[in-house]
Scaffold this active site. Structure first.
Site, PDB file in Angstrom:
ATOM      1  N   ARG A 100     -90.824  46.759  29.197  1.00 24.40           N
ATOM      2  CA  ARG A 100     -90.698  45.501  28.472  1.00 24.40           C
ATOM      3  C   ARG A 100     -89.269  44.989  28.433  1.00 24.40           C
ATOM      4  NH1 ARG A 100     -94.041  47.674  23.916  1.00 24.40           N
ATOM      5  NH2 ARG A 100     -92.105  47.260  22.802  1.00 24.40           N
ATOM      6  N   GLU A 145     -90.862  61.534  19.770  1.00 20.47           N
ATOM      7  CA  GLU A 145     -91.454  62.129  18.568  1.00 20.47           C
ATOM      8  C   GLU A 145     -91.994  63.525  18.895  1.00 20.47           C
ATOM      9  OE1 GLU A 145     -94.605  60.825  15.068  1.00 20.47           O
ATOM     10  OE2 GLU A 145     -94.479  59.659  16.920  1.00 20.47           O
TER      11      GLU A 145
END
Lengths: 178, 178
Positions: B66, B103
């Site tokens: 993106r 994460e």
């Protein structure tokens, strides 16, 4: 001709050949050397935009990931909106998908189901036309939303791979051909 | 104010919340609805470009996928070159890489080793600042090539995730904050 102005024929010099990428025997056309050259980037975008500026483009559609580069610039330049087409699972809202053939196996592309609408004039953009399988799949997604394909634009076309045969009946323009 | 001209405050209305994406409990800021709106796309790009137009930017660096969208448009608009940073194995020539924490587990980003040079003035662009891990990794790649980070630009900053803390000492600008 102003010496500072690049000619279209200068652009090929900004693309480099990488041997054996992504695998043995392939000569890969690396456009990152063109993208990093500000004059070559500008010239490439301007040639693409000039070709389609009278087409009243409402949306530019670009395919993840390299298609986002020229796609987004052309949307801005043409005063259109930008629609990303992504790989499976990347778009957050409801999607429509298409499965298409790769050399080995298949892959899936997705578009948001509310991305386009009937009669939208669409320009499909990618950096390179090779076998044409990806862009054929993109065209199918666009047609499924009843939009009009007003143009299909590439920076580079590898003519010997005959991808154009998969895109017949579509108005294809490539800046550079090999 | 011309009614046809969007204000900065109008841009937030063009971003939609998607609940439970990419997983349960997350509210995802979906910018595709902003990108497809030609006036909102133009306004977003112009705000970002105006912020950095006096910074003499030589290269805009954008991160797959993106980050390519606003990155490429800003490169064009600022008269700079565009440098893509990609996931492992996607760039064809010799690369430098950085491993960074996600994460769960780690990921790798790569830049061509000849992308930047000492003293290049660089603008790093991505669509959204969340925890800041990705852009911290990008900044490390840029610094390793001895370039100068003249700016770090986002369309959206999620302030509650405090990503800005990972980017301290860098000139960060976000168009919209939540």
């Amino acid at each position: 001709m102003d010496k500072l102005t690049l000619k279209k024929s200068d652009l090929k010099n900004r693309i480099r050949d990488i041997h054996d990428f992504p695998k043995q025997g392939i000569i890969f056309k690396d456009i990152t050397t063109l993208l990093k050259d500000k004059a070559a980037l500008k010239k490439s975008v301007d040639l693409l935009a000039n070709k389609f500026k009278k087409e009243d483009i409402e949306f530019v559609v670009g395919v993840e990931a390299r298609g986002f580069i020229f796609g987004a610039v052309l949307a801005y330049k043409l005063g259109a909106g930008f629609i990303p087409i992504r790989k499976k699972g990347k778009l957050p809202a409801k999607t429509q998908s298409v499965t298409y053939e790769l050399e080995y196996g298949t892959d899936v592309l997705e578009i948001h189901e509310d991305a386009l609408h009937e009669g939208s004039r669409v320009l499909i953009v990618d950096d390179l036309l090779a076998t044409g399988g990806t862009i054929k799949a993109v065209a199918d997604l666009v047609k499924a939303q009843k939009a009009i394909i007003a143009g299909v634009a590439f920076l580079v076309e590898l003519k010997f791979l005959k991808g154009i045969q998969k895109l017949k009946d579509l108005p294809v323009y490539s800046v550079l051909k090999y």
